[in-house]
Design a protein around this motif. Structure first.
Motif, PDB file in Angstrom:
ATOM      1  N   HIS A   1      -2.673 116.352  41.765  1.00 33.85           N
ATOM      2  CA  HIS A   1      -3.702 116.210  40.745  1.00 33.85           C
ATOM      3  C   HIS A   1      -5.085 115.891  41.309  1.00 33.85           C
ATOM      4  O   HIS A   1      -6.055 115.901  40.571  1.00 33.85           O
ATOM      5  CB  HIS A   1      -3.296 115.170  39.699  1.00 33.85           C
ATOM      6  CG  HIS A   1      -2.941 113.833  40.263  1.00 33.85           C
ATOM      7  ND1 HIS A   1      -1.664 113.540  40.689  1.00 33.85           N
ATOM      8  CD2 HIS A   1      -3.680 112.730  40.490  1.00 33.85           C
ATOM      9  CE1 HIS A   1      -1.638 112.295  41.128  1.00 33.85           C
ATOM     10  NE2 HIS A   1      -2.848 111.787  41.018  1.00 33.85           N
ATOM     11  N   PHE A   2      -5.199 115.640  42.609  1.00 29.93           N
ATOM     12  CA  PHE A   2      -6.507 115.423  43.234  1.00 29.93           C
ATOM     13  C   PHE A   2      -7.031 116.727  43.806  1.00 29.93           C
ATOM     14  O   PHE A   2      -6.278 117.508  44.372  1.00 29.93           O
ATOM     15  CB  PHE A   2      -6.429 114.390  44.359  1.00 29.93           C
ATOM     16  CG  PHE A   2      -6.189 112.999  43.888  1.00 29.93           C
ATOM     17  CD1 PHE A   2      -7.093 112.348  43.083  1.00 29.93           C
ATOM     18  CD2 PHE A   2      -5.040 112.328  44.252  1.00 29.93           C
ATOM     19  CE1 PHE A   2      -6.866 111.068  42.643  1.00 29.93           C
ATOM     20  CE2 PHE A   2      -4.796 111.043  43.819  1.00 29.93           C
ATOM     21  CZ  PHE A   2      -5.714 110.407  43.014  1.00 29.93           C
ATOM     22  N   LYS A   3      -8.338 116.954  43.672  1.00 35.67           N
ATOM     23  CA  LYS A   3      -8.975 118.107  44.296  1.00 35.67           C
ATOM     24  C   LYS A   3      -9.686 117.593  45.543  1.00 35.67           C
ATOM     25  O   LYS A   3     -10.653 116.860  45.456  1.00 35.67           O
ATOM     26  CB  LYS A   3      -9.963 118.751  43.344  1.00 35.67           C
ATOM     27  CG  LYS A   3      -9.290 119.379  42.148  1.00 35.67           C
ATOM     28  CD  LYS A   3     -10.283 119.983  41.205  1.00 35.67           C
ATOM     29  CE  LYS A   3      -9.553 120.512  39.991  1.00 35.67           C
ATOM     30  NZ  LYS A   3     -10.457 120.873  38.928  1.00 35.67           N
ATOM     31  N   VAL A   4      -9.182 117.987  46.704  1.00 32.92           N
ATOM     32  CA  VAL A   4      -9.703 117.494  47.967  1.00 32.92           C
ATOM     33  C   VAL A   4     -10.527 118.573  48.636  1.00 32.92           C
ATOM     34  O   VAL A   4     -10.060 119.700  48.821  1.00 32.92           O
ATOM     35  CB  VAL A   4      -8.549 117.062  48.905  1.00 32.92           C
ATOM     36  CG1 VAL A   4      -9.094 116.527  50.207  1.00 32.92           C
ATOM     37  CG2 VAL A   4      -7.666 116.040  48.223  1.00 32.92           C
ATOM     38  N   THR A   5     -11.772 118.232  48.967  1.00 34.03           N
ATOM     39  CA  THR A   5     -12.625 119.120  49.756  1.00 34.03           C
ATOM     40  C   THR A   5     -12.936 118.415  51.065  1.00 34.03           C
ATOM     41  O   THR A   5     -12.496 117.289  51.296  1.00 34.03           O
ATOM     42  CB  THR A   5     -13.929 119.453  49.011  1.00 34.03           C
ATOM     43  OG1 THR A   5     -14.671 118.263  48.817  1.00 34.03           O
ATOM     44  CG2 THR A   5     -13.644 120.103  47.664  1.00 34.03           C
ATOM     45  N   ALA A   6     -13.720 119.058  51.905  1.00 31.87           N
ATOM     46  CA  ALA A   6     -14.056 118.468  53.206  1.00 31.87           C
ATOM     47  C   ALA A   6     -14.881 117.193  53.062  1.00 31.87           C
ATOM     48  O   ALA A   6     -14.808 116.306  53.907  1.00 31.87           O
ATOM     49  CB  ALA A   6     -14.802 119.476  54.060  1.00 31.87           C
ATOM     50  N   THR A   7     -15.647 117.084  51.987  1.00 27.98           N
ATOM     51  CA  THR A   7     -16.545 115.930  51.844  1.00 27.98           C
ATOM     52  C   THR A   7     -16.213 115.006  50.688  1.00 27.98           C
ATOM     53  O   THR A   7     -16.798 113.927  50.584  1.00 27.98           O
ATOM     54  CB  THR A   7     -17.998 116.414  51.658  1.00 27.98           C
ATOM     55  OG1 THR A   7     -18.046 117.273  50.515  1.00 27.98           O
ATOM     56  CG2 THR A   7     -18.475 117.157  52.892  1.00 27.98           C
ATOM     57  N   SER A   8     -15.301 115.399  49.788  1.00 23.75           N
ATOM     58  CA  SER A   8     -15.049 114.543  48.632  1.00 23.75           C
ATOM     59  C   SER A   8     -13.623 114.696  48.113  1.00 23.75           C
ATOM     60  O   SER A   8     -12.913 115.629  48.456  1.00 23.75           O
ATOM     61  CB  SER A   8     -16.024 114.871  47.502  1.00 23.75           C
ATOM     62  OG  SER A   8     -15.754 116.150  46.988  1.00 23.75           O
ATOM     63  N   ILE A   9     -13.258 113.748  47.266  1.00 23.95           N
ATOM     64  CA  ILE A   9     -11.984 113.766  46.556  1.00 23.95           C
ATOM     65  C   ILE A   9     -12.301 113.617  45.076  1.00 23.95           C
ATOM     66  O   ILE A   9     -12.921 112.638  44.668  1.00 23.95           O
ATOM     67  CB  ILE A   9     -11.068 112.609  47.010  1.00 23.95           C
ATOM     68  CG1 ILE A   9     -10.797 112.689  48.502  1.00 23.95           C
ATOM     69  CG2 ILE A   9      -9.773 112.613  46.224  1.00 23.95           C
ATOM     70  CD1 ILE A   9     -10.111 111.458  49.052  1.00 23.95           C
ATOM     71  N   GLU A  10     -11.896 114.581  44.275  1.00 26.55           N
ATOM     72  CA  GLU A  10     -12.129 114.514  42.835  1.00 26.55           C
ATOM     73  C   GLU A  10     -10.863 114.036  42.148  1.00 26.55           C
ATOM     74  O   GLU A  10      -9.795 114.609  42.320  1.00 26.55           O
ATOM     75  CB  GLU A  10     -12.525 115.878  42.294  1.00 26.55           C
ATOM     76  CG  GLU A  10     -13.881 116.335  42.751  1.00 26.55           C
ATOM     77  CD  GLU A  10     -14.256 117.661  42.142  1.00 26.55           C
ATOM     78  OE1 GLU A  10     -13.805 117.957  41.012  1.00 26.55           O
ATOM     79  OE2 GLU A  10     -14.978 118.404  42.808  1.00 26.55           O
ATOM     80  N   SER A  11     -10.998 112.973  41.369  1.00 28.51           N
ATOM     81  CA  SER A  11      -9.879 112.388  40.659  1.00 28.51           C
ATOM     82  C   SER A  11      -9.969 112.709  39.173  1.00 28.51           C
ATOM     83  O   SER A  11     -11.037 112.561  38.572  1.00 28.51           O
ATOM     84  CB  SER A  11      -9.889 110.871  40.846  1.00 28.51           C
ATOM     85  OG  SER A  11      -8.934 110.268  40.006  1.00 28.51           O
ATOM     86  N   PRO A  12      -8.874 113.118  38.550  1.00 28.99           N
ATOM     87  CA  PRO A  12      -8.910 113.360  37.108  1.00 28.99           C
ATOM     88  C   PRO A  12      -9.023 112.061  36.305  1.00 28.99           C
ATOM     89  O   PRO A  12      -9.269 112.097  35.109  1.00 28.99           O
ATOM     90  CB  PRO A  12      -7.582 114.057  36.831  1.00 28.99           C
ATOM     91  CG  PRO A  12      -6.684 113.610  37.921  1.00 28.99           C
ATOM     92  CD  PRO A  12      -7.564 113.410  39.119  1.00 28.99           C
ATOM     93  N   PHE A  13      -8.866 110.925  36.976  1.00 27.86           N
ATOM     94  CA  PHE A  13      -8.930 109.627  36.306  1.00 27.86           C
ATOM     95  C   PHE A  13     -10.306 108.990  36.396  1.00 27.86           C
ATOM     96  O   PHE A  13     -10.529 107.920  35.855  1.00 27.86           O
ATOM     97  CB  PHE A  13      -7.894 108.677  36.906  1.00 27.86           C
ATOM     98  CG  PHE A  13      -6.529 109.287  36.989  1.00 27.86           C
ATOM     99  CD1 PHE A  13      -5.807 109.562  35.840  1.00 27.86           C
ATOM    100  CD2 PHE A  13      -5.979 109.621  38.207  1.00 27.86           C
ATOM    101  CE1 PHE A  13      -4.554 110.143  35.906  1.00 27.86           C
ATOM    102  CE2 PHE A  13      -4.726 110.197  38.291  1.00 27.86           C
ATOM    103  CZ  PHE A  13      -4.013 110.463  37.132  1.00 27.86           C
ATOM    104  N   ASN A  14     -11.249 109.623  37.083  1.00 29.05           N
ATOM    105  CA  ASN A  14     -12.590 109.073  37.241  1.00 29.05           C
ATOM    106  C   ASN A  14     -13.417 109.393  36.006  1.00 29.05           C
ATOM    107  O   ASN A  14     -13.624 110.554  35.660  1.00 29.05           O
ATOM    108  CB  ASN A  14     -13.251 109.657  38.488  1.00 29.05           C
ATOM    109  CG  ASN A  14     -14.582 109.015  38.790  1.00 29.05           C
ATOM    110  OD1 ASN A  14     -14.992 108.078  38.118  1.00 29.05           O
ATOM    111  ND2 ASN A  14     -15.243 109.508  39.801  1.00 29.05           N
TER     112      ASN A  14
END
Length: 77
Positions: free
Chosen positions: A19-32
């Motif tokens: 469920h996390f979207k991980v890129t080279a510079t960030s982590i996107e959380s659906p709970f944020n």
């Protein structure tokens, strides 16, 4: 937790969770939900009915089944 909407464990193991979207510079959380809303929800702050924390009963959101065929353990259904 308030700033990122993600715990230290989730940050360290983000690639393991789908469920996390991980890129080279960030982590996107659906709970944020943003820093202020995360702070309100985490500390369950209430202010004269103007601010209410979002409360979710996670035990009713998911069911956990044990996968006996593959022996891989528990799995969210």
């Amino acid at each position: 937790i308030a700033a990122l909407g993600i715990t230290t464990n989730e940050r360290m193991n983000a690639r393991r969770y789908k469920h996390f979207k991980v890129t080279a510079t960030s982590i996107e959380s659906p709970f944020n939900h943003g820093c202020i809303r995360n702070f309100i929800d985490f500390f369950e702050i209430r202010c004269c009915g103007l601010i209410r924390p979002v409360t979710v009963d996670w035990t009713t959101q998911y069911t956990i089944d044990y996968d006996q065929t593959s022996g891989s353990g528990y799995q969210l259904v």
